[in-house]
Design a protein around this motif. Structure first.
Motif, PDB file in Angstrom:
ATOM      1  N   GLU A 193      -1.717  -1.686  -1.121  1.00  0.00           N
ATOM      2  CA  GLU A 193      -2.692  -1.908  -2.194  1.00  0.00           C
ATOM      3  C   GLU A 193      -2.589  -3.342  -2.723  1.00  0.00           C
ATOM      4  OE1 GLU A 193       1.063  -0.358  -4.068  1.00  0.00           O
ATOM      5  OE2 GLU A 193      -0.240   0.308  -2.433  1.00  0.00           O
ATOM      6  N   GLY A 205     -12.458  -5.520  -1.293  1.00  0.00           N
ATOM      7  CA  GLY A 205     -12.826  -4.350  -2.065  1.00  0.00           C
ATOM      8  C   GLY A 205     -14.063  -3.650  -1.539  1.00  0.00           C
ATOM      9  N   THR A 209      -5.522  -6.001  -2.209  1.00  0.00           N
ATOM     10  CA  THR A 209      -6.679  -6.172  -3.080  1.00  0.00           C
ATOM     11  C   THR A 209      -6.485  -7.281  -4.098  1.00  0.00           C
ATOM     12  OG1 THR A 209      -5.859  -4.472  -4.602  1.00  0.00           O
ATOM     13  CG2 THR A 209      -7.329  -3.752  -2.833  1.00  0.00           C
TER      14      THR A 209
END
Length: 347
Positions: free
Chosen positions: A36, A164, A39
């Motif tokens: 993650e 994204g 991002t």
């Protein structure tokens, strides 16, 4: 675990299913804890060498379209560090994870977080990286088939994660690859004898398809032993095309590339245009039609066409596929694996 070595022809035959597996594997990998952090990357820097560097044209084009500041750089240019690039994530690509230049770049990255994109795990590059995305140890040929196209898939999914993106364009990739390969085979069969007499090749594209052009030129050199050069469309128009003569011209695109292909063929130069447009073939103009699709998917389909072309030319010229002449022992950590050459050159 390591990826097994297969022949180029086996790679072509198994590619549709291999890409379906890669899509599923990378999607799952990107959903795991730790990734993650992608991002949050605002200035990713992509690096690699050879075919891996070619593939990097895809995420750079994807991310720039989303307004993300990014670029690709040859791994040997940052062996002394990433000073001057202002990057917050170094993404290194090496299908086998043993490319000496990319390993050196990761060792010199300093405090910059690193992401390794590779097929083979475990590997030296993967061991150095803070984050890893692998293709799942897919069997691949020495002159890469599944490894290259799978890397394009992974890089586009990674770019989507950084930007994204809500969804991705990879559903149904196996069917698209199979259809394009069948169509390309028919077109190439009709011109292989003429093209085999060409003394060199120019491969031209723009945008994300620069990856296709660079990989195409590399495969023509590796597999067919035909001197080949990749060029960007607008640069090619500014003088490079003047050396046409005894040259095969492979052109990818729908815009200025169409008129370029017609101009070359109109002057009597053998040209293969790979396009989504409805372009009529001619005496010196062969056309392979692609379906409309996202740029990264298009790169995979364009590469499938090139793979079909080099396999046909290798057969026409009587050159065993992947019968490499030079084994440079300093390009891979641990040296060259003799087994690669045994499968490539059974005679």
């Amino acid at each position: 675990m390591s990826a097994s070595r297969i022949t180029f022809v086996e790679g072509q035959a198994t590619q549709p299913q291999a890409l379906e597996r890669v899509v599923a594997h990378v999607r799952e990998r990107l959903a795991q804890a730790g990734l993650e952090r992608l991002t949050g990357a605002e200035r990713p820097l992509f690096t690699g060498i050879g075919a891996s560097y070619a593939a990097l044209a895809v995420p750079v084009a994807t991310l720039r379209a989303e307004g993300v500041v990014t670029q690709r750089v040859l791994a040997d240019e940052i062996e002394d560090g990433t000073r001057g690039f202002e990057t917050d994530l170094l993404v290194g690509v090496s299908q086998g994870g043993r490319s000496s230049e990319t390993i050196a770049a990761f060792k010199a990255a300093g405090p910059v977080p690193t992401l390794a994109v590779l097929n083979v795990t475990p590997s030296p590059l993967g061991d150095l990286a803070d984050l890893r995305v692998d293709l799942g140890n897919e069997p691949d040929s020495y002159a890469s088939t599944n490894g290259f196209t799978g890397t394009v898939v992974a890089l586009d999914l990674i770019a989507g994660a950084i930007a994204g993106r809500a969804d991705d364009p990879w559903d149904g990739i196996a069917g698209r690859v199979s259809v394009v390969r069948a169509g390309a085979a028919g077109v190439i069969e009709g011109l292989r004898a003429r093209v085999a007499r060409c003394t060199s090749a120019d491969v031209v594209a723009s945008g994300a398809s620069r990856a296709s052009a660079e990989e195409g030129a590399l495969l023509l050199r590796e597999v067919v032993r035909m001197p080949a050069t990749a060029s960007v469309t607008r640069t090619y128009l500014h003088g490079e095309m003047e050396s046409a003569g005894g040259t095969l011209h492979v052109v990818f695109g729908d815009g200025r590339e169409v008129e370029l292909a017609r101009s070359l063929a109109g002057a009597g130069h053998q040209t293969l245009l790979v396009t989504t447009g409805e372009v009529a073939p001619g005496e010196d103009l062969a056309v392979v039609r692609l379906p409309a699709c996202a740029p990264a998917v298009r790169v995979v389909l364009e590469t499938v066409v090139v793979q079909e072309l080099v396999a046909a030319l290798s057969d026409e010229r009587g050159i065993p596929i992947e019968s490499f002449v030079f084994a440079n022992d300093d390009t891979k950590e641990g040296g060259v694996d003799p087994a690669d050459f045994l499968i490539a050159s059974p005679v």
